[in-house]
Design a protein around this motif. Structure first.
Motif, PDB file in Angstrom:
ATOM      1  N   LEU A 117       2.804 -33.907  11.907  1.00  0.00           N
ATOM      2  CA  LEU A 117       3.001 -33.533  10.313  1.00  0.00           C
ATOM      3  C   LEU A 117       1.927 -33.865   9.694  1.00  0.00           C
ATOM      4  N   ARG A 118       1.461 -32.454   9.318  1.00  0.00           N
ATOM      5  CA  ARG A 118       0.781 -32.829   8.245  1.00  0.00           C
ATOM      6  C   ARG A 118       0.589 -31.524   6.776  1.00  0.00           C
ATOM      7  N   TYR A 119       0.113 -31.524   5.599  1.00  0.00           N
ATOM      8  CA  TYR A 119       1.197 -30.186   5.021  1.00  0.00           C
ATOM      9  C   TYR A 119      -0.315 -29.555   4.004  1.00  0.00           C
ATOM     10  N   GLU A 120      -0.082 -28.777   3.494  1.00  0.00           N
ATOM     11  CA  GLU A 120      -0.910 -27.962   2.352  1.00  0.00           C
ATOM     12  C   GLU A 120      -1.249 -28.184   1.526  1.00  0.00           C
ATOM     13  N   ARG A 121      -1.410 -28.571   0.070  1.00  0.00           N
ATOM     14  CA  ARG A 121      -1.018 -29.073  -0.987  1.00  0.00           C
ATOM     15  C   ARG A 121      -1.932 -28.896  -2.049  1.00  0.00           C
ATOM     16  N   VAL A 122      -2.134 -28.146  -2.431  1.00  0.00           N
ATOM     17  CA  VAL A 122      -2.899 -27.681  -4.054  1.00  0.00           C
ATOM     18  C   VAL A 122      -4.339 -27.620  -3.106  1.00  0.00           C
ATOM     19  N   GLY A 123      -4.378 -27.539  -2.211  1.00  0.00           N
ATOM     20  CA  GLY A 123      -5.833 -26.686  -1.867  1.00  0.00           C
ATOM     21  C   GLY A 123      -6.433 -28.270  -0.896  1.00  0.00           C
ATOM     22  N   LEU A 306       5.590 -40.275   1.281  1.00  0.00           N
ATOM     23  CA  LEU A 306       4.179 -41.030   0.715  1.00  0.00           C
ATOM     24  C   LEU A 306       2.718 -40.526   0.185  1.00  0.00           C
ATOM     25  N   PHE A 307       2.846 -39.189   1.165  1.00  0.00           N
ATOM     26  CA  PHE A 307       1.705 -38.576   0.632  1.00  0.00           C
ATOM     27  C   PHE A 307       1.350 -37.437  -0.340  1.00  0.00           C
ATOM     28  N   VAL A 308       2.436 -37.431  -1.191  1.00  0.00           N
ATOM     29  CA  VAL A 308       2.558 -36.758  -1.689  1.00  0.00           C
ATOM     30  C   VAL A 308       2.115 -37.372  -3.335  1.00  0.00           C
ATOM     31  N   GLU A 309       2.806 -39.308  -3.204  1.00  0.00           N
ATOM     32  CA  GLU A 309       2.934 -40.017  -3.855  1.00  0.00           C
ATOM     33  C   GLU A 309       0.890 -40.170  -3.811  1.00  0.00           C
ATOM     34  N   ARG A 310       0.352 -40.898  -2.768  1.00  0.00           N
ATOM     35  CA  ARG A 310      -0.739 -41.078  -2.276  1.00  0.00           C
ATOM     36  C   ARG A 310      -1.380 -40.208  -3.341  1.00  0.00           C
ATOM     37  N   MET A 311      -1.324 -39.709  -3.256  1.00  0.00           N
ATOM     38  CA  MET A 311      -2.863 -37.524  -3.849  1.00  0.00           C
ATOM     39  C   MET A 311      -2.113 -38.241  -5.166  1.00  0.00           C
ATOM     40  N   PRO A 317      -7.180 -39.305 -13.366  1.00  0.00           N
ATOM     41  CA  PRO A 317      -5.995 -39.106 -14.470  1.00  0.00           C
ATOM     42  C   PRO A 317      -7.169 -38.746 -15.258  1.00  0.00           C
ATOM     43  N   GLN A 318      -8.058 -38.877 -15.376  1.00  0.00           N
ATOM     44  CA  GLN A 318      -9.153 -37.906 -16.346  1.00  0.00           C
ATOM     45  C   GLN A 318      -9.528 -36.740 -16.557  1.00  0.00           C
ATOM     46  N   ARG A 319      -9.010 -36.389 -14.965  1.00  0.00           N
ATOM     47  CA  ARG A 319      -9.964 -35.069 -14.430  1.00  0.00           C
ATOM     48  C   ARG A 319      -9.257 -34.808 -13.691  1.00  0.00           C
ATOM     49  N   PRO A 320      -8.768 -33.153 -14.356  1.00  0.00           N
ATOM     50  CA  PRO A 320      -7.402 -32.245 -14.074  1.00  0.00           C
ATOM     51  C   PRO A 320      -8.043 -32.222 -12.808  1.00  0.00           C
ATOM     52  N   LEU A 321      -7.491 -31.637 -12.169  1.00  0.00           N
ATOM     53  CA  LEU A 321      -7.241 -30.784 -10.452  1.00  0.00           C
ATOM     54  C   LEU A 321      -8.085 -29.613 -10.489  1.00  0.00           C
ATOM     55  N   ALA A 322      -9.634 -28.657 -10.106  1.00  0.00           N
ATOM     56  CA  ALA A 322      -9.226 -27.523 -10.704  1.00  0.00           C
ATOM     57  C   ALA A 322     -10.017 -26.859  -9.440  1.00  0.00           C
ATOM     58  N   THR A 323     -10.469 -25.434  -9.401  1.00  0.00           N
ATOM     59  CA  THR A 323     -10.584 -24.871  -8.499  1.00  0.00           C
ATOM     60  C   THR A 323     -11.769 -24.293  -8.459  1.00  0.00           C
ATOM     61  N   THR A 324     -12.111 -24.033  -7.671  1.00  0.00           N
ATOM     62  CA  THR A 324     -14.053 -23.800  -7.840  1.00  0.00           C
ATOM     63  C   THR A 324     -13.854 -22.063  -8.897  1.00  0.00           C
ATOM     64  N   GLU A 325     -15.099 -21.654  -9.420  1.00  0.00           N
ATOM     65  CA  GLU A 325     -14.705 -20.515 -10.731  1.00  0.00           C
ATOM     66  C   GLU A 325     -14.938 -19.267  -9.195  1.00  0.00           C
ATOM     67  N   GLY A 326     -14.693 -18.660  -9.544  1.00  0.00           N
ATOM     68  CA  GLY A 326     -15.056 -17.556  -8.890  1.00  0.00           C
ATOM     69  C   GLY A 326     -14.035 -16.195  -8.679  1.00  0.00           C
ATOM     70  N   ILE A 327     -14.236 -14.630  -7.660  1.00  0.00           N
ATOM     71  CA  ILE A 327     -13.434 -14.016  -6.971  1.00  0.00           C
ATOM     72  C   ILE A 327     -12.918 -14.306  -5.728  1.00  0.00           C
ATOM     73  N   TYR A 328     -11.428 -14.522  -5.787  1.00  0.00           N
ATOM     74  CA  TYR A 328     -10.717 -15.107  -5.056  1.00  0.00           C
ATOM     75  C   TYR A 328      -9.913 -13.027  -4.308  1.00  0.00           C
ATOM     76  N   GLU A 329     -10.094 -13.390  -3.229  1.00  0.00           N
ATOM     77  CA  GLU A 329      -9.633 -11.959  -2.411  1.00  0.00           C
ATOM     78  C   GLU A 329      -7.749 -12.864  -1.747  1.00  0.00           C
ATOM     79  N   ILE A 330      -6.889 -12.343  -2.369  1.00  0.00           N
ATOM     80  CA  ILE A 330      -5.853 -12.470  -2.022  1.00  0.00           C
ATOM     81  C   ILE A 330      -5.240 -10.658  -0.936  1.00  0.00           C
TER      82      ILE A 330
END
Ligand code: SF4
Length: 448
Positions: A117-123, A306-311, A317-330
């Motif tokens: 029971l482990r899940y990937e969510r927004v990184g 419960l995981f999502v609530e915890r996350m 609340p003062q800092r949106p979740l951010a991804t590191t600037e860069g070039i990503y290969e998809i």
């Protein structure tokens, strides 16, 4: 004894250099006194002063680490009652109970669910961290056998549950180096527990009947030099346990009462026999203010929410979740692959990268630092306009990675395309869809 802002100010360099992010040393001192900034933000504090300020800057709720290395679960360290005041620091750990009286198949099932029971969510990987091994047999060898089995099969930390210090000592011989949480010190065994913790310096939970007894017991531990303490007020109804959590947090923060300045452990598994009610009770303690939340079993349909609530609650609340600037290969992009650009708001990144994956069109995705703002907000704030996008394309080196220069900009910033044409004359500026869901069909048009 905590220091006032003025007392702290007297110990600071008083140069008002602003390097800490505050306009003056006095402003910094005032915030430090209320735990709103960290002492480390001022690079000019001497070692001697750091020692003097140690108590004033220590979080009012101690940080307690259960386990070692990557598996460790860190709880506590909280400095506010409400997350909008600053943020909550360390997420509560979810624990599942495994009794040494359980049949082997039941133990195996719980260990399997713990692993799966482990899940990937927004990184982020959302997963449980703790197993509470409970001695119900009264038999030390049986308990040790169960502890050994659990220890070998989990990517997490242990809670050892027995009031009998000889049984705990037997288990610590096989897992003491893993720094399990010892549950629990009580008024009946505190003398023996003090001896045990001296031999095995592990974090300890204290269980009492009410907050007065709890603070008396923790004070004895503090006097003995023990700081890795987790509090159990003994309440086993949701209402009483909820009240206790609020009083413990408030007393530690507002009255600076050190005897209650520790994270807590709560047992929704002992408050109801109904699994759905248990999940709801657990949800209450994610918000208010459980440090470890012990569940009778893990099931995906209750654990994931419960995981999502915890996350969400433990996101700043003062800092949106951010991804590191860069070039990503998809996928596996090459010199002919299209190049898309978007903002670094994490949700945007994961939606856009997910839709590109779905399209099966190998692509480069440029993630521009917009301070975590979404595309439209970043555009309105001037952080995803032609100037900033062109500067980023030029400096990131993507021009050398593709021979066909096609830059797909989000549909919401289509108004920037003319200016981008001028600033990036070697690039063909294409206007992509406004919504992520339109990306797969759009990208296919580029390959046809
Ligand atoms: Fe004062 Fe230190 Fe802040 Fe400079 S960095 S203003 S010296 S507190």
């Amino acid at each position: 004894m905590a220091l006032t802002g003025i007392q702290i100010f007297k110990l600071l360099p008083k140069t008002n250099c602003k390097e800490c992010g505050e306009p003056t040393c006095l402003a910094f001192a005032m915030k430090l006194a209320t735990q709103k900034v960290a002492l480390s933000a001022c690079p000019y504090v001497s070692e001697e002063t750091k020692a003097q300020l140690a108590e004033a800057t220590a979080p009012p709720i101690e940080v307690v680490t259960i386990g070692v290395g990557d598996r460790a679960c860190k709880i506590g360290g909280e400095t506010v009652m409400y997350r909008h005041e600053k943020r909550f620091e360390n997420q509560p750990g979810f624990a599942v109970v495994i009794s040494d009286n359980m049949a082997a198949a039941e133990v195996d099932g719980r260990l399997e669910r713990f692993a799966q029971l482990r899940y990937e969510r927004v990184g982020f990987t959302l997963k449980p961290q703790l197993v509470a091994v409970k001695c119900e047999s009264g038999n030390a060898s049986r308990f040790v056998e169960t502890v050994s089995k659990v220890q070998q099969n989990i990517d997490g930390s242990l809670i050892l549950m027995s009031p009998d210090t000889e049984i705990l000592a037997a288990a610590l011989k096989v897992c003491g180096d893993q720094k399990p949480l010892l549950y629990a010190v009580t008024k009946d065994n505190i003398d023996q527990m003090l001896v045990l913790v001296k031999e095995y310096p592990c974090p300890v939970a204290v269980k009492a009947s009410g907050l007065e007894e709890l603070s008396q017991l923790t004070q004895r531990l503090i006097d003995a030099g023990i700081k890795n303490i987790v509090l159990d007020s003994g309440a086993r109804t949701m209402r009483q346990a909820f009240e206790d959590q609020v009083v413990i947090r408030g007393t530690a923060l507002n009255k600076k009462f050190r005897a209650l300045g520790f994270p807590t452990i709560v047992f929704p598994c002992e408050m109801t026999d109904n699994p759905m009610k248990e999940a709801v009770i657990a949800a209450v303690f994610v918000a208010k203010y459980g440090g470890i939340i012990v569940l009778s079993d893990f099931q995906g349909h209750s654990l994931f929410p419960l995981f999502v609530e915890r996350m969400n609650i433990y996101t700043d609340p003062q800092r949106p979740l951010a991804t590191t600037e860069g070039i990503y290969e998809i996928g596996k992009p090459d010199k002919n692959s299209p190049v898309l650009i978007t903002s670094n708001f994490s949700l945007t990144y994961f939606i856009v990268s997910g839709e590109i994956s779905t399209s099966k069109v190998d692509s480069y995705l440029l993630v521009k630092d917009t301070e975590g703002l979404s595309v439209v907000t970043a555009w309105a704030a001037g952080k995803l306009n032609a100037d900033s996008m062109a500067a980023f394309v030029k400096k990131c080196g993507i021009g050398d990675m593709v021979s066909r220069h096609r830059l797909v900009i989000p549909g919401y910033v289509a108004a920037e395309s003319g200016e981008l044409d001028e600033q990036l004359p070697d690039w063909e500026i294409l206007i992509g869809p406004k919504e992520g869901s339109g990306i797969p069909s759009y990208l296919k048009t580029l390959t046809s």
